[in-house]
Enzyme design. Structure first.
Site, PDB file in Angstrom:
ATOM      1  N   LYS A 181       1.408  -3.183   6.688  1.00 31.39           N
ATOM      2  CA  LYS A 181       1.921  -2.987   5.358  1.00 31.39           C
ATOM      3  C   LYS A 181       3.650  -2.509   5.010  1.00 31.39           C
ATOM      4  CE  LYS A 181      -1.915  -4.167   3.296  1.00 31.39           C
ATOM      5  NZ  LYS A 181      -1.818  -5.405   2.308  1.00 31.39           N
ATOM      6  N   TYR A 204      -2.992  -0.666  10.398  1.00 31.95           N
ATOM      7  CA  TYR A 204      -2.666  -1.011   9.068  1.00 31.95           C
ATOM      8  C   TYR A 204      -1.297  -0.586   8.195  1.00 31.95           C
ATOM      9  CZ  TYR A 204      -4.047  -1.162   3.716  1.00 31.95           C
ATOM     10  OH  TYR A 204      -3.940  -1.280   2.419  1.00 31.95           O
ATOM     11  N   SER A 253       0.966  -1.146   0.070  1.00 25.00           N
ATOM     12  CA  SER A 253       0.075   0.010   0.088  1.00 25.00           C
ATOM     13  C   SER A 253       0.900   1.181   0.063  1.00 25.00           C
ATOM     14  CB  SER A 253      -0.807  -0.107   1.210  1.00 25.00           C
ATOM     15  OG  SER A 253      -1.394   1.155   1.616  1.00 25.00           O
TER      16      SER A 253
END
Length: 240
Positions: A168, A164, A151
């Site tokens: 990533k 998150y 990401s």
């Protein structure tokens, strides 16, 4: 026609591509695009209903594609998946580790433990489970491409999505480390898909997520990139 004989640009022939998180968003769009180009898709997802919907869309080629209802967080389930894939299709040419989740927007200290764990278990451990059981098969075949979905937030940071972002960033580091362990003929890359209008984006951006491109507009570009990856790309951090 879907599953037609001519394979469109990218990849130099028909390939077998395994995609996790295939029932919605980027995974589903990529699966449909690859199937349209004549490639064989193996997909897995936790959502049985959405998986059945995708199977219906590809029903004209039942023998060409395989779908499994499983959770990549379960090491034993992924082990079973590897065994079944080998029995029915052999070693995939490409694996796209796309399964992922995100926390609800919140400051880190307000993210519930179970929500944090779900992000880590899916986004990091899920990939590790896939690599644990499929890399040895690819090594035996002496070829294979692994695409770990990263990401923009795996290369930068933002408030409210610390779990998150952490997951990533871990995907980026994991991919670069694994790349150094792979033999000649194989490659592992971290792929930032870009900002796409998915359910995950909507959970962060709300209504403004509709300003970004849809998964089906993204899929042709992503397919071109993924199908043309070679061992020369090993260890790269790429973006669609």
């Amino acid at each position: 026609m879907m599953g037609g004989g001519v394979v469109m640009k990218g990849g130099g022939g028909q390939k077998t591509v395994l995609i996790t998180g295939v029932s919605r968003g980027l995974g589903k769009a990529l699966a449909l695009e690859l199937a349209k180009r004549g490639h064989s898709v193996i997909g897995c997802s936790r959502s049985q209903d959405k998986l059945k919907s995708l199977q219906t869309q590809l029903s004209s080629d039942d023998d060409k594609h395989l779908f499994f209802n499983l959770d990549v967080c379960s090491n034993s389930s992924v082990q079973d998946l590897a065994r079944l894939v080998m029995e029915k299709k052999g070693v995939p040419d490409i694996i796209v580790n796309n399964a992922g989740t995100i926390n609800k927007n919140n400051r880190l200290w307000e993210v519930p433990e179970e929500e944090f764990n779900a992000v880590i278990d899916t986004n990091i451990k899920g990939i590790a489970n896939m690599l644990r059981h499929f890399i040895p098969l690819m090594i035996e075949k002496k070829q294979g491409i692994i695409v770990n979905m990263s990401s923009g937030w795996g290369r930068s940071a933002a408030a409210q999505v610390a779990p998150y972002c952490a997951s990533k960033w871990a995907v980026e580091g994991l991919t670069k480390s694994v790349a150094k362990e792979l033999p000649s003929g194989m490659a592992a890359v971290a792929l930032n898909p870009g900002v796409i209008n998915t359910d995950m984006l909507a959970s962060c951006f709300g209504a403004s997520s509709s300003l970004y491109q849809a998964p089906d507009a993204w899929a042709p570009k992503a397919a071109d990139m993924i199908l043309n990856l070679t061992m020369a790309d090993n260890g790269s951090s790429l973006s669609v």
